[in-house]
Design a protein around this motif. Structure first.
Motif, mmCIF file in Angstrom:
data_model
loop_
_atom_site.group_PDB
_atom_site.id
_atom_site.type_symbol
_atom_site.label_atom_id
_atom_site.label_comp_id
_atom_site.label_asym_id
_atom_site.label_seq_id
_atom_site.Cartn_x
_atom_site.Cartn_y
_atom_site.Cartn_z
ATOM 1 N N ARG A 85 0.835 -1.201 0.000
ATOM 2 C CA ARG A 85 0.000 0.000 0.000
ATOM 3 C C ARG A 85 0.871 1.253 0.000
ATOM 4 O O ARG A 85 1.892 1.332 0.684
ATOM 5 C CB ARG A 85 -0.910 -0.013 1.228
ATOM 6 N N LYS A 104 -0.304 -4.919 -4.121
ATOM 7 C CA LYS A 104 -1.323 -5.124 -3.110
ATOM 8 C C LYS A 104 -2.435 -4.077 -3.248
ATOM 9 O O LYS A 104 -2.242 -3.010 -3.847
ATOM 10 C CB LYS A 104 -0.709 -5.032 -1.709
ATOM 11 N N LYS A 105 -3.592 -4.368 -2.677
ATOM 12 C CA LYS A 105 -4.687 -3.414 -2.679
ATOM 13 C C LYS A 105 -4.238 -2.125 -1.990
ATOM 14 O O LYS A 105 -3.640 -2.159 -0.915
ATOM 15 C CB LYS A 105 -5.893 -4.005 -1.959
ATOM 16 N N GLY A 106 -4.522 -0.986 -2.634
ATOM 17 C CA GLY A 106 -4.088 0.296 -2.092
ATOM 18 C C GLY A 106 -2.731 0.745 -2.586
ATOM 19 O O GLY A 106 -2.274 1.843 -2.251
ATOM 20 N N THR A 108 -0.156 2.033 -5.540
ATOM 21 C CA THR A 108 -0.119 2.714 -6.838
ATOM 22 C C THR A 108 1.323 2.867 -7.286
ATOM 23 O O THR A 108 2.152 3.413 -6.548
ATOM 24 C CB THR A 108 -0.775 4.104 -6.769
ATOM 25 N N GLY A 147 -2.345 -8.429 -9.060
ATOM 26 C CA GLY A 147 -2.740 -7.821 -7.796
ATOM 27 C C GLY A 147 -3.936 -6.908 -7.939
ATOM 28 O O GLY A 147 -4.634 -6.893 -8.945
ATOM 29 N N LYS A 148 -4.195 -6.119 -6.896
ATOM 30 C CA LYS A 148 -5.359 -5.233 -6.830
ATOM 31 C C LYS A 148 -4.975 -3.758 -6.892
ATOM 32 O O LYS A 148 -5.803 -2.889 -6.644
ATOM 33 C CB LYS A 148 -6.131 -5.500 -5.532
ATOM 34 N N GLY A 149 -3.736 -3.475 -7.222
ATOM 35 C CA GLY A 149 -3.275 -2.101 -7.232
ATOM 36 C C GLY A 149 -3.425 -1.412 -8.576
ATOM 37 O O GLY A 149 -4.006 -1.946 -9.524
ATOM 38 N N GLY A 237 -5.868 -8.670 -12.581
ATOM 39 C CA GLY A 237 -6.414 -7.942 -11.448
ATOM 40 C C GLY A 237 -6.091 -6.472 -11.351
ATOM 41 O O GLY A 237 -6.798 -5.727 -10.679
ATOM 42 N N THR A 239 -5.274 -2.383 -12.196
ATOM 43 C CA THR A 239 -5.869 -1.273 -12.926
ATOM 44 C C THR A 239 -4.757 -0.487 -13.609
ATOM 45 O O THR A 239 -3.785 -0.073 -12.961
ATOM 46 C CB THR A 239 -6.642 -0.338 -11.979
#
Length: 497
Positions: A85, A104-106, A108, A147-149, A237, A239
């Motif tokens: 994050r 990881k999520k969060g 960038t 991931g989710k980042g 996953g 963005t």
């Protein structure tokens, strides 16, 4: 004896189960058999970029920390480079074999505004310069970005902006004003409207020029993620946002998986293509959401002999994807000299795209098509044609004159044929179909089966086409059609005239 036989059955079942892939469910009930993608695995090693001095403040340059983490895990045999994050600003990242860049999520990854970090050495062929992608890999095996980042390319400080597009057509004067506030360079785009280049920006921004003129710098804009000449590539996953140019460009890849990826940039972003695979063999694009400034899911196949040498784009499954603002939802071209073979697009939504299914090329860039299937697709609020075939496409750069960008226009002609469109609904399109073939090489052997156009404002314009069949189709209300240089155009069993 029975025990031995039963044990053999269990062993056989275990071997069969191990051969299954978590992607196999996407491949059920297809109209033709295509090669399936294979799962991609990475070693269990993991290193966090913070261990190498990266700081998540969005200001500190983390380029060296990313490189050190990748080098270290490569020496361990590969694994996962973890981006936790925070906002991690960096110049270009070079991936290696057996490495997964995992956000990881969060988290960038923010592309640095220091354009000099991206510049390659002079091209020995013509002395020009080019820029590296923010994330790239070449001649690798087993590469991942997962991931989710978010990966943000800060494209605003790279892209030219057309006043006509954002102010007149888009009503976004605030975007134009934001650009002018950065300084930059204005040139005339036509007699009335201007084009803004992020060249000679205000000195206090600390963003240098990297070329002698705005036009040369415009041609140097980098892509966001570019994987070349590699095998087993997984993009999952994440963005991808605000690329300086194209967002995701996998080129000459064997076994490509793009799953649950979001691509997001302004609709007015110049050359802001979302996913542009080129000369890829065996691929899956599934569960993606796209809103971009150019084509959405765009199949490329190289221009001229280089495209032929790279081989066809083949065995593609595009499924459960949604494309919002884009020039085209599903697209082939403009360069596809290597050919298109066994491409399936199913269960997709194109919502608000300029064109639904867009097929564009020109002499010098064209190729052949075989077994192209599009079915179970919904199109909504298409601004131009629901279906477009175009053999004389002009690739016009910002400030350019619109010539077809071809080395040799005497060969590599586009041959649009062997398409099947089935069970497709279009609601509120400006036009149902546009076909623009060529004299001596018409658009041909195209089947529309169970395609329904509701509330279309114009009918079909077809020029240089033959053996086009519409069966079980509906158009409400029925519109006048323009047919020129056509042969054997059939609408629900009756010849069209």
């Amino acid at each position: 004896m029975k025990k031995i036989f039963f044990s053999a059955l269990l062993l056989g079942a275990a071997l069969f189960a191990s051969a299954q892939s978590k992607y196999d469910h996407y491949y059920t009930n297809l109209p033709i058999e295509i090669e399936h993608v294979k799962e991609i695995h990475f070693p269990n090693n993991a290193l966090n970029i913070a261990m190498f001095g990266a700081v998540p403040d969005g200001k500190t340059d983390c380029t060296e920390a990313f490189a050190a983490a990748i080098d270290s895990i490569s020496r361990m045999g590969g694994g996962h480079v973890i981006v936790p994050r925070g906002v991690w600003k960096t110049g270009p990242i070079v991936l290696k074999s057996n490495i997964d860049l995992h956000l990881k999520k969060g988290a960038t990854i923010l592309g640095s505004e220091n354009k000099e970090l991206y510049v390659q050495k002079n091209d020995p062929r013509d002395g020009s310069k080019k820029c590296n992608a923010l994330i790239r890999a070449t001649k690798c095996e087993n590469v991942g970005v997962t991931g989710k980042g978010v990966i943000d390319g800060q494209g605003f400080i790279w892209r030219p902006i057309k006043e006509k597009k954002v102010v007149r057509d888009g009503g976004l004067k605030e975007v134009w004003d934001e650009a002018l506030a950065l300084g930059g360079t204005l040139k005339q785009d036509d007699k009335t409207y201007r084009i803004w280049y992020p060249f000679n920006l205000n000195p206090e921004l600390g963003i240098p020029n990297i070329a002698a003129t705005p036009e040369i710098q415009e041609k140097m804009r980098p892509t966001l993620v570019n994987i070349i000449d590699s095998k087993n590539v997984l993009i999952e996953g994440v963005t991808l946002r605000n690329s300086p140019k194209l967002h995701l460009v996998p080129t000459r890849i064997q076994n490509l998986i793009i799953e649950n990826v979001t691509i997001d940039c302004p609709w007015w972003a110049q050359n802001g293509d979302a996913i542009d695979p080129g000369n890829v063999q065996v691929a899956l694009i599934a569960g993606c959401h796209v809103s971009c400034g150019d084509d959405g899911l765009c199949m490329k196949g190289g221009a001229g002999q280089k495209g032929v040498d790279a081989g066809p784009q083949r065995d593609f499954l595009i499924t459960n994807d949604t494309v919002y603002r884009a020039h085209g939802g599903f697209v082939i071209g403009s360069e596809y000299s290597g050919g298109m073979q066994r491409i399936i697009v199913k269960d997709c939504m194109f919502d608000g795209t300029d064109i639904g299914c867009r097929f564009k090329s020109a002499p010098g860039r064209g190729g052949w098509c075989e077994d192209i299937y599009c079915y179970n697709i919904t199109m909504k609020d298409i601004r131009e044609s629901a279906f477009l075939f175009q053999s004389g496409y002009a690739d016009r750069a910002a400030g350019g004159r619109g010539a077809t960008d071809s080395d040799d226009k005497s060969k590599f002609f586009p041959e649009w044929s062997n398409f099947t469109f089935r069970n497709i609904t279009s609601v509120n399109a400006q036009k149902a179909v546009t076909m623009e073939g060529m004299k001596g090489l018409p658009v041909h052997n195209i089947l529309f089966d169970g395609v329904n156009w509701y509330a279309t404002r114009e009918g079909m314009t077809i020029d240089f086409a033959e053996d086009i069949t519409f069966q079980n189709c509906i158009m409400t209300p029925q519109k006048e059609n323009s047919l020129k240089h056509t042969k054997n155009i059939i609408w629900n069993g009756s010849p069209m005239e």
